[in-house]
Scaffold this motif. Structure first.
Motif, PDB file in Angstrom:
ATOM      1  N   ALA A   1       0.828  -1.208   0.000  1.00  0.00           N
ATOM      2  CA  ALA A   1       0.000   0.000   0.000  1.00  0.00           C
ATOM      3  C   ALA A   1       0.860   1.255   0.000  1.00  0.00           C
ATOM      4  CB  ALA A   1      -0.932  -0.006   1.208  1.00  0.00           C
ATOM      5  N   LEU A   2       1.952   1.256   0.777  1.00  0.00           N
ATOM      6  CA  LEU A   2       2.841   2.412   0.809  1.00  0.00           C
ATOM      7  C   LEU A   2       3.484   2.672  -0.553  1.00  0.00           C
ATOM      8  CD1 LEU A   2       4.680   2.113   4.252  1.00  0.00           C
ATOM      9  CD2 LEU A   2       3.148   3.935   3.508  1.00  0.00           C
ATOM     10  N   ALA A   3       3.913   1.604  -1.214  1.00  0.00           N
ATOM     11  CA  ALA A   3       4.518   1.765  -2.536  1.00  0.00           C
ATOM     12  C   ALA A   3       3.525   2.379  -3.515  1.00  0.00           C
ATOM     13  CB  ALA A   3       5.021   0.413  -3.056  1.00  0.00           C
ATOM     14  N   LEU A   4       2.281   1.932  -3.477  1.00  0.00           N
ATOM     15  CA  LEU A   4       1.257   2.495  -4.362  1.00  0.00           C
ATOM     16  C   LEU A   4       0.965   3.953  -4.019  1.00  0.00           C
ATOM     17  CD1 LEU A   4      -1.300  -0.443  -4.614  1.00  0.00           C
ATOM     18  CD2 LEU A   4       0.227   0.387  -6.402  1.00  0.00           C
ATOM     19  N   VAL A   5       0.903   4.268  -2.734  1.00  0.00           N
ATOM     20  CA  VAL A   5       0.639   5.645  -2.314  1.00  0.00           C
ATOM     21  C   VAL A   5       1.731   6.576  -2.849  1.00  0.00           C
ATOM     22  CG1 VAL A   5       0.584   7.186  -0.314  1.00  0.00           C
ATOM     23  CG2 VAL A   5      -0.748   5.080  -0.295  1.00  0.00           C
ATOM     24  N   VAL A   6       2.996   6.166  -2.712  1.00  0.00           N
ATOM     25  CA  VAL A   6       4.101   7.012  -3.175  1.00  0.00           C
ATOM     26  C   VAL A   6       4.044   7.198  -4.682  1.00  0.00           C
ATOM     27  CG1 VAL A   6       6.609   7.094  -3.446  1.00  0.00           C
ATOM     28  CG2 VAL A   6       5.602   6.495  -1.239  1.00  0.00           C
TER      29      VAL A   6
ATOM     30  N   GLY B   1       9.253  -1.747  -5.481  1.00  0.00           N
ATOM     31  CA  GLY B   1       8.687  -2.041  -4.162  1.00  0.00           C
ATOM     32  C   GLY B   1       7.435  -2.896  -4.260  1.00  0.00           C
ATOM     33  N   VAL B   2       6.575  -2.601  -5.253  1.00  0.00           N
ATOM     34  CA  VAL B   2       5.373  -3.411  -5.458  1.00  0.00           C
ATOM     35  C   VAL B   2       5.751  -4.850  -5.787  1.00  0.00           C
ATOM     36  CG1 VAL B   2       3.394  -3.763  -6.979  1.00  0.00           C
ATOM     37  CG2 VAL B   2       3.910  -1.477  -6.119  1.00  0.00           C
TER      38      VAL B   2
ATOM     39  N   LEU C   1      -8.859 -17.256  -7.133  1.00  0.00           N
ATOM     40  CA  LEU C   1      -8.328 -16.105  -7.871  1.00  0.00           C
ATOM     41  C   LEU C   1      -9.231 -14.893  -7.696  1.00  0.00           C
ATOM     42  CD1 LEU C   1      -6.236 -14.964  -9.836  1.00  0.00           C
ATOM     43  CD2 LEU C   1      -7.678 -15.784 -11.722  1.00  0.00           C
ATOM     44  N   GLY C   2     -10.552 -15.085  -7.726  1.00  0.00           N
ATOM     45  CA  GLY C   2     -11.471 -13.975  -7.567  1.00  0.00           C
ATOM     46  C   GLY C   2     -11.340 -13.307  -6.209  1.00  0.00           C
ATOM     47  N   LEU C   3     -11.128 -14.105  -5.141  1.00  0.00           N
ATOM     48  CA  LEU C   3     -10.958 -13.524  -3.816  1.00  0.00           C
ATOM     49  C   LEU C   3      -9.751 -12.603  -3.758  1.00  0.00           C
ATOM     50  CD1 LEU C   3     -11.774 -16.546  -1.449  1.00  0.00           C
ATOM     51  CD2 LEU C   3     -13.046 -14.400  -1.642  1.00  0.00           C
ATOM     52  N   TYR C   4      -8.647 -13.078  -4.296  1.00  0.00           N
ATOM     53  CA  TYR C   4      -7.433 -12.270  -4.229  1.00  0.00           C
ATOM     54  C   TYR C   4      -7.499 -11.067  -5.172  1.00  0.00           C
ATOM     55  CZ  TYR C   4      -5.189 -15.629  -1.165  1.00  0.00           C
ATOM     56  OH  TYR C   4      -4.869 -16.426  -0.090  1.00  0.00           O
ATOM     57  N   LEU C   5      -8.126 -11.235  -6.337  1.00  0.00           N
ATOM     58  CA  LEU C   5      -8.279 -10.088  -7.229  1.00  0.00           C
ATOM     59  C   LEU C   5      -9.165  -9.014  -6.595  1.00  0.00           C
ATOM     60  CD1 LEU C   5      -8.686 -11.748 -10.759  1.00  0.00           C
ATOM     61  CD2 LEU C   5      -6.734 -10.452  -9.891  1.00  0.00           C
ATOM     62  N   GLY C   6     -10.250  -9.439  -5.960  1.00  0.00           N
ATOM     63  CA  GLY C   6     -11.101  -8.477  -5.265  1.00  0.00           C
ATOM     64  C   GLY C   6     -10.374  -7.786  -4.137  1.00  0.00           C
ATOM     65  N   GLN C   7      -9.570  -8.557  -3.408  1.00  0.00           N
ATOM     66  CA  GLN C   7      -8.794  -7.989  -2.314  1.00  0.00           C
ATOM     67  C   GLN C   7      -7.819  -6.920  -2.835  1.00  0.00           C
ATOM     68  OE1 GLN C   7      -6.811 -11.035  -0.108  1.00  0.00           O
ATOM     69  NE2 GLN C   7      -5.798  -9.646   1.296  1.00  0.00           N
ATOM     70  N   PHE C   8      -7.159  -7.229  -3.927  1.00  0.00           N
ATOM     71  CA  PHE C   8      -6.189  -6.292  -4.479  1.00  0.00           C
ATOM     72  C   PHE C   8      -6.875  -5.082  -5.128  1.00  0.00           C
ATOM     73  CE2 PHE C   8      -1.776  -8.128  -4.755  1.00  0.00           C
ATOM     74  CZ  PHE C   8      -1.962  -8.981  -3.674  1.00  0.00           C
ATOM     75  N   LEU C   9      -8.082  -5.274  -5.684  1.00  0.00           N
ATOM     76  CA  LEU C   9      -8.807  -4.149  -6.263  1.00  0.00           C
ATOM     77  C   LEU C   9      -9.176  -3.142  -5.186  1.00  0.00           C
ATOM     78  CD1 LEU C   9     -10.193  -2.769  -8.648  1.00  0.00           C
ATOM     79  CD2 LEU C   9     -12.217  -4.179  -8.179  1.00  0.00           C
TER      80      LEU C   9
ATOM     81  N   LEU D   1      -3.612   1.395 -10.300  1.00  0.00           N
ATOM     82  CA  LEU D   1      -4.154   0.069 -10.614  1.00  0.00           C
ATOM     83  C   LEU D   1      -3.285  -0.671 -11.633  1.00  0.00           C
ATOM     84  CD1 LEU D   1      -7.972   0.883 -10.768  1.00  0.00           C
ATOM     85  CD2 LEU D   1      -6.683  -0.166  -8.901  1.00  0.00           C
ATOM     86  N   VAL D   2      -2.783   0.060 -12.636  1.00  0.00           N
ATOM     87  CA  VAL D   2      -1.901  -0.580 -13.623  1.00  0.00           C
ATOM     88  C   VAL D   2      -0.633  -1.083 -12.962  1.00  0.00           C
ATOM     89  CG1 VAL D   2      -0.432  -0.111 -15.636  1.00  0.00           C
ATOM     90  CG2 VAL D   2      -2.796   0.681 -15.602  1.00  0.00           C
ATOM     91  N   LEU D   3      -0.064  -0.261 -12.088  1.00  0.00           N
ATOM     92  CA  LEU D   3       1.152  -0.657 -11.387  1.00  0.00           C
ATOM     93  C   LEU D   3       0.902  -1.866 -10.495  1.00  0.00           C
ATOM     94  CD1 LEU D   3       4.058   0.427 -11.242  1.00  0.00           C
ATOM     95  CD2 LEU D   3       3.397   1.700  -9.207  1.00  0.00           C
ATOM     96  N   LEU D   4      -0.233  -1.879  -9.825  1.00  0.00           N
ATOM     97  CA  LEU D   4      -0.543  -2.981  -8.923  1.00  0.00           C
ATOM     98  C   LEU D   4      -0.769  -4.277  -9.681  1.00  0.00           C
ATOM     99  CD1 LEU D   4      -1.288  -4.170  -6.161  1.00  0.00           C
ATOM    100  CD2 LEU D   4      -3.609  -3.294  -6.509  1.00  0.00           C
ATOM    101  N   PHE D   5      -1.697  -4.249 -10.623  1.00  0.00           N
ATOM    102  CA  PHE D   5      -2.057  -5.497 -11.294  1.00  0.00           C
ATOM    103  C   PHE D   5      -1.016  -5.924 -12.323  1.00  0.00           C
ATOM    104  CE2 PHE D   5      -6.216  -4.327  -9.595  1.00  0.00           C
ATOM    105  CZ  PHE D   5      -6.624  -5.547  -9.076  1.00  0.00           C
ATOM    106  N   GLY D   6      -0.209  -4.978 -12.821  1.00  0.00           N
ATOM    107  CA  GLY D   6       0.859  -5.370 -13.727  1.00  0.00           C
ATOM    108  C   GLY D   6       1.838  -6.308 -13.067  1.00  0.00           C
TER     109      GLY D   6
END
Length: 833
Positions: A22-27, A269-270, A299-307, A356-361
């Protein structure tokens, strides 16, 4: 499923599993959005004020008087018209002399926007229709502060005297003060002939302003464009004031590159955080599979969690970026005189998508493997470990990162440079880090004299080579950027200062007419000023080897501008000081030209830009006549000497028949500045350019941009810390298990503490060494290829970076890992087994 994903997210976040991610995404989102919010406001201001920045709907500009047919056609079409002429000149009064931008305007100026005038300094201003009345002038605040703005105040401009009628507070088509060195004086166009300031060789910008219905303006433009000649161009709201956009774009590029560096480090970091998350969730996935959960549900549980995580982290990053952009606004908004409007929603959307692109990429490849964890892993822990094929799937993350860099850069060229440069830097740094780890291997064999901790710490680096290389790469890039923005930038500025001698000329005098040459020289001599007056002829390059030359022949922007403008040509029998012939030969003694033909020596950089080589014949149009010059040599100039230099020199006898003016430069001590006023009072047509003022303003602007870049760099520094922590955390479980085994085998805490400190110190020292070498290399490249300076390497940077990085990483690593020594061996072994 969504509610279950939310509960899993809350549990994992509370347990610290996702905080690093979460910190990496925030930055990353904060760095992109802070720059995005600011640049969006600038873009809106330029678009909103485009016609006011122009002062009209359409603008015809030229460096010579426009043909009467342009105004006649505009009148025939019923368009409104106004005219301006802008040029530099000296203004004199009882308080001295001052170089000013003189703007002579017709009575119906401006056609779009409003002028605002105050009766005096500090007095309330109001809108006013039309320009100054005949016999009066308006001063801007800087000029009014020097000369005063009272009702009885009068000034000399050339050979005419004018009354100051007010303080000009707003000028619609002067919406930028970037590099606006000289203050403004506005006068009535009808008064200009009386000043006798416009002489042969004078630099004047002629403008015809037009306004009217959109269709009529568009029709006129289609009529005018085919009839434009050299030095003439049409501007409208889409291409108005290119110097404004160039200046702002350059600042935005600096800020954007700093933000992109933060994004690259945040991406690392991600990736590290995702890798650790994958390792720690293999067992829960195996348990869910045993309880009957299909792969799609897992897979759906973890994708939802990450979304949910991505949306929340991006929202926090947007809030931080929105607040941070006000700091950029405070430092850089004065590049624009117009107020900036509120930002649009586009930067917020860009930051959200980037997060979102950075996270899911980087998250999608591990998640795809996570769903394939076999149910037998609950019995056999070695099953389901990430295999080598996951490295190939990280191509998705790298492709997403490259696309994000292109998007955030805002233009393909900058995006390509950013993506290519960062990729090359990452690859080269990783290679050097891997080689450095290999070179450390022999140090473990020097014997027991070095101690158990040192030997085991180096062995740990090699055993966890992937994590070690990731740590070193992240730290090296972050520290390299810090050194470039602080130490190396200071070294470049110091090299620039040393390149200019203390007595380098700081005043240029132009527009010296031939009949004034001897008298001006004698006047300067009586003032104790030694100055060489050099001839200058204005000519436009129209052909190379008999082939007509147009801006369309070149792709490079500088080449286009060179072809569009007039060159300052001169002649000399001897090679001027500070000039070095690099190719060809200098003029032979007594070599002269005749009948519009002769030799030429061309500055090397100009020749490279325009594709000119020794032996080419250049055709210049001078006073409407062709002059043919054959290139006999290329010269390298020492621009830092601040002497008068010319791109093109000819031997005597070639250019003398054409209209010429003279130019000179000299050094004037600060305590003798009043001598300039004496010179201008005697020769009011002369223009004295204070180069020291230009340099001071340039330095001021660079300092503003530098502070803004360093502020954005704080995001980069935060991303580097996150990567360091992520790299340490990624090996946390493995290191805990190893330390527990060693403690069970009899190793003492003191020995293990030494091993950890040795490992962290080695990582920091290697990072500091690579960063120091990189910053010095990039600094030399900038000095040699961009600034043409003799760069002085700073050896002290190497020990400072090595020791500083080693101490910082050791402290950070120890704070993160010291608690591992307090874990009972049996607890760690049971958890790892």
């Amino acid at each position: 499923m969504f509610s279950l994903a939310f509960r899993l997210l809350r549990r994992d976040f509370s347990a610290g599993e996702l905080r690093l991610l979460a910190l990496a995404l925030v930055v990353a989102v904060a760095s992109i959005s802070s720059v995005g919010f600011f640049t969006d406001r600038v873009r809106q201001a330029l678009e909103r004020e485009s016609r006011q920045l122009l002062g009209a709907d359409l603008l015809l500009t030229s460096d010579h008087p426009l043909a009467p047919e342009f105004a006649a056609e505009a009148a025939r079409r019923g368009l409104q018209m106004a005219q301006t002429q802008v040029f530099p000149s000296m203004v004199t009064g009882e308080e001295g002399a001052q170089l000013a931008d003189i703007k002579a305007v017709s009575s119906d100026y401006p056609l779009r926007g409003k002028l605002r005038l105050a009766p005096g300094l500090g007095a309330p201003d109001s809108e006013i229709q039309g320009g100054p009345q005949a016999g009066t002038v308006w001063l801007d605040e800087r000029l009014a502060t020097q000369f005063g703005s009272g009702p009885e105040q009068s000034l000399n401009l050339g050979q005419a005297r004018f009354t100051v009628a007010g303080v000009l507070t707003l000028e619609p088509d002067r919406g930028v003060n970037f590099f606006s060195v000289a203050p403004r004086l506005m006068m009535n166009l009808a008064d200009l002939p009386a000043t006798r300031l416009i002489q042969p060789g004078s630099r004047v910008a002629y403008r015809l302003l037009l306004a009217g219905p959109d269709r009529a303006v568009a029709d006129y433009r289609r009529w005018a464009e085919p009839r434009l000649t050299r030095g003439e161009r049409v501007e409208d709201a889409s291409n108005a004031r290119p110097e404004i956009r160039t200046a702002v774009d350059r600042a935005q590029q600096f800020l954007g590159l700093s933000a992109l560096l933060a994004v690259v480090l945040a991406a690392a970091g991600v990736a590290l955080a995702i890798r650790r998350y994958l390792q720690r969730h293999l067992d829960p996935c195996a348990v869910m599979r045993c309880l009957g959960a299909p792969q799609g549900q897992v897979l759906g549980l973890y994708l939802g969690q990450f979304l949910i995580l991505g949306l929340a982290a991006s929202a926090v990053g947007l809030a931080i970026g929105f607040g941070a952009h006000f700091v950029l606004h405070a430092w850089l908004a004065n590049l624009l005189a117009a107020p900036l409007p509120a930002p649009s929603l586009w930067p917020a959307l860009q930051g959200l998508v980037a997060g979102l692109v950075l996270l899911f990429g980087f998250a999608l490849p591990p998640l795809l493997q996570l769903r394939q964890v076999p149910t037998l892993r609950v019995l056999r822990r070695e099953l389901g470990e990430p295999d080598a094929s996951i490295l190939a799937t990280y191509g998705i993350g790298l492709a997403a990162l490259a696309g994000l860099l292109f998007w955030a850069a805002g233009e393909p060229k900058l995006g390509a440079y950013a993506a290519g440069g960062f990729t090359a830097a990452l690859g080269l740094t990783a290679l050097i880090a891997r080689l450095a780890l290999a070179l450390l291997k022999p140090l473990r064999r020097v014997g027991p004299a070095v101690g158990f901790g040192w030997r085991y710490g180096l062995a740990g680096l090699e055993r966890r080579s992937l994590s070690s290389v990731a740590q070193i790469v992240a730290l090296s890039l972050g520290l390299m950027a810090l050194l470039l923005l602080t130490v190396t930038r200071g070294d470049l500025m110091q090299a620039w200062r040393q390149a200019s001698p203390p007595d380098a000329p700081n005043r240029f005098v132009i527009n010296i007419q031939p009949e004034q040459r001897q008298e001006v020289g004698e006047t300067l001599g009586r003032m104790g000023i030694r100055a060489e007056l050099l001839p200058m002829v204005r000519g436009r390059l129209t052909g190379i080897d008999g082939r007509p030359v147009t801006p369309a022949d070149y792709e490079d922007d500088r080449a286009k501008r060179l072809v569009e403008r007039e060159f300052n040509l001169s002649w000399a029998a001897d090679l001027p000081p500070g000039n070095t012939v690099t190719q060809g030969r200098w003029f032979a003694p007594g070599e002269q030209g005749k009948d519009g033909k002769g030799s030429a020596s061309v500055e090397k950089g100009l020749a490279e830009t325009l594709g000119v080589k020794v032996g080419d014949e250049l055709t210049f149009t001078v006073a409407g006549e062709p002059v043919h010059l054959t290139v006999t040599s290329l010269r390298k100039l020492n621009w830092d000497s601040m002497r008068v230099n010319f791109f093109v020199l000819a031997p005597p006898g070639v250019l003398e028949p054409y209209p010429a003016s003279y130019i000179t430069s000299f050094h004037l001590p600060d305590d003798a500045a009043n001598r300039v006023g004496e010179l201008v009072k005697r020769f009011p047509n002369l223009t004295v350019v204070d180069v020291a003022a230009i340099v001071r303003q340039l330095q001021s602007v660079l300092d503003q941009v530098s502070r803004a870049v360093q502020f954005v760099f704080l995001f980069t520094l935060a991303a580097g810390v996150i990567v360091l922590y992520g790299a340490l955390a990624a090996s946390h479980d493995e290191r805990r298990y190893e330390l527990s085994v060693l403690r069970a085998l009899g190793a003492g805490r003191q020995q293990l503490r030494g091993a950890l400190l040795a490992e962290f110190a080695a990582v920091g020292a290697l990072s500091g060494l690579i960063a120091a070498a990189g910053s010095q290399g990039v600094g030399w490249l900038l000095a040699a290829k961009v600034f043409n300076l003799e760069y002085q390497f700073a050896p002290w940077v190497f020990p400072a970076a090595i020791v500083g990085a080693a101490l910082a990483v050791t402290l950070a690593g120890w704070l993160a890992a010291s608690r591992l020594l307090r874990v009972p061996p049996m607890d760690a072994l049971r958890a790892g087994g």
